[in-house]
Design a protein around this motif. Structure first.
Motif, short mmCIF file in Angstrom:
data_model
loop_
_atom_site.label_atom_id
_atom_site.label_comp_id
_atom_site.label_asym_id
_atom_site.label_seq_id
_atom_site.Cartn_x
_atom_site.Cartn_y
_atom_site.Cartn_z
N ASP A 3 0.92 -1.17 -0.11
CA ASP A 3 0.05 0.00 0.21
C ASP A 3 0.86 1.22 -0.04
N LEU A 4 1.98 1.36 0.93
CA LEU A 4 2.68 2.25 0.88
C LEU A 4 3.37 2.48 -0.48
N THR A 5 3.70 1.56 -1.40
CA THR A 5 4.44 1.70 -2.56
C THR A 5 3.42 2.30 -3.42
N ILE A 6 2.09 1.96 -3.38
CA ILE A 6 1.10 2.42 -4.05
C ILE A 6 0.90 3.65 -3.99
N ASP A 7 0.76 4.05 -2.69
CA ASP A 7 0.68 5.46 -2.37
C ASP A 7 1.86 6.41 -2.63
N MET A 8 3.14 5.87 -2.67
CA MET A 8 4.27 6.59 -3.16
C MET A 8 4.11 6.82 -4.42
N SER A 9 3.51 5.82 -5.03
CA SER A 9 3.66 5.79 -6.66
C SER A 9 2.51 7.05 -7.16
N GLU A 10 1.61 6.98 -6.29
CA GLU A 10 0.42 7.98 -6.90
C GLU A 10 1.10 9.31 -6.58
N GLN A 11 1.84 9.46 -5.42
CA GLN A 11 2.13 10.86 -4.98
C GLN A 11 3.34 11.37 -6.16
N VAL A 12 4.14 10.44 -6.47
CA VAL A 12 5.30 10.63 -7.60
C VAL A 12 4.50 10.96 -8.72
N HIS A 13 3.45 10.42 -9.03
CA HIS A 13 2.85 10.71 -10.22
C HIS A 13 2.06 11.91 -10.19
N GLU A 14 1.53 12.16 -9.07
CA GLU A 14 0.83 13.60 -8.86
C GLU A 14 2.06 14.72 -8.86
N GLN A 15 3.06 14.50 -8.51
CA GLN A 15 4.17 15.43 -8.33
C GLN A 15 4.81 15.48 -10.12
N THR A 16 4.81 14.51 -10.74
CA THR A 16 5.25 14.54 -11.95
C THR A 16 4.40 15.30 -12.91
N LYS A 17 3.06 15.22 -12.63
CA LYS A 17 1.99 15.90 -13.37
C LYS A 17 2.30 17.40 -12.74
N ALA A 18 2.41 17.81 -11.57
CA ALA A 18 2.58 19.14 -11.31
C ALA A 18 3.80 19.69 -11.98
N ILE A 19 4.79 19.00 -11.85
CA ILE A 19 6.03 19.52 -12.22
C ILE A 19 5.97 19.76 -13.96
N ASN A 20 5.20 18.70 -14.65
CA ASN A 20 4.96 18.76 -16.25
C ASN A 20 4.09 20.23 -16.33
N HIS A 21 3.08 20.32 -15.30
CA HIS A 21 2.13 21.56 -15.52
C HIS A 21 2.95 22.72 -15.16
N ILE A 22 3.88 22.86 -14.30
CA ILE A 22 4.64 24.14 -13.91
C ILE A 22 5.59 24.15 -15.21
N SER A 23 6.30 23.14 -15.78
CA SER A 23 7.09 23.31 -16.85
C SER A 23 6.45 23.85 -18.23
N THR A 24 5.40 23.42 -18.46
CA THR A 24 4.55 23.94 -19.21
C THR A 24 3.98 25.45 -19.23
N VAL A 25 3.83 25.73 -17.92
CA VAL A 25 3.48 27.09 -17.74
C VAL A 25 4.67 28.07 -17.91
N ALA A 26 5.57 27.51 -17.30
CA ALA A 26 7.01 28.01 -17.45
C ALA A 26 7.36 28.49 -18.90
N SER A 27 7.43 27.31 -19.59
CA SER A 27 7.52 27.44 -21.22
C SER A 27 6.82 28.65 -22.06
N GLU A 28 5.20 28.53 -21.47
CA GLU A 28 4.39 29.45 -22.15
C GLU A 28 4.72 30.95 -21.82
N ALA A 29 5.32 30.94 -20.37
CA ALA A 29 5.71 32.27 -19.70
C ALA A 29 6.88 32.79 -20.53
N ARG A 30 8.02 32.02 -20.75
CA ARG A 30 8.86 32.30 -21.60
C ARG A 30 8.65 32.87 -22.89
N ARG A 31 7.70 31.93 -23.73
CA ARG A 31 7.27 32.42 -24.90
C ARG A 31 6.82 33.79 -24.86
#
Length: 161
Positions: A3-31
């Motif tokens: 359960d802990l692994t699944i929970d960690m996996s979901e958190q990593v997945h959520e953080q990856t989504k957030a990082i991707n979103h921040i990266s996209t927003v930063a790219s748009e902001a740079r453009r």
């Protein structure tokens, strides 16, 4: 642990989504920043203004070029006309000087001709009647009488009044 692994996996997945979103927003902001930088760049803005002004003034500038060419042609024609007028004026003054000199020479000549005419008139007045009277017909025309002198020479005699 699963359960802990699944929970960690979901958190990593959520953080990856957030990082991707921040990266996209930063790219748009740079453009967006790049686009804003290009819009606010004085050199680029000046180039756009220059193109706009040039586009609108191009026909006016062409008209002014044609007008300046016409003005220059007119000036050249005026210069040529002025040169021709100056030349003609110079020739006219020369001709007037020549005519004045010729007039002076003619006046001097006319004085001599007049004097010669007076001399000729005096000579003719004196000599012509004597010449005419040396012939019998001339003597009669002058109102004289044709006779012989005591020495036997034919002469024209005019009676005293």
């Amino acid at each position: 642990m699963g359960d802990l692994t699944i929970d960690m996996s979901e958190q990593v997945h959520e953080q990856t989504k957030a990082i991707n979103h921040i990266s996209t927003v930063a790219s748009e902001a740079r453009r967006a920043a790049k686009a804003a930088e290009k819009q606010t760049d004085p050199e680029h803005y000046g180039e756009l203004v220059g193109q706009t002004v040039e586009g609108r003034l191009d026909e006016t500038i062409k008209k002014m070029d044609r007008a300046s060419v016409e003005v220059l042609n007119g000036i050249q024609r005026c210069n040529a006309s002025f040169q021709e007028t100056t030349t003609m004026h110079s020739k006219t003054l020369s001709l007037m000087g020549e005519l004045r000199e010729q007039h002076q020479k003619d006046r001097q000549l006319s004085r001599w001709v007049g004097l010669g005419g007076v001399v000729l008139a005096v000579v003719v007045t004196i000599v012509l009647p004597r010449f005419i009277a040396s012939f019998e017909e001339g003597c009669v025309v002058l109102g004289g009488t044709w006779t012989q002198s005591s020495t036997g020479v034919d002469v024209c005699v005019f009676p005293q009044p």
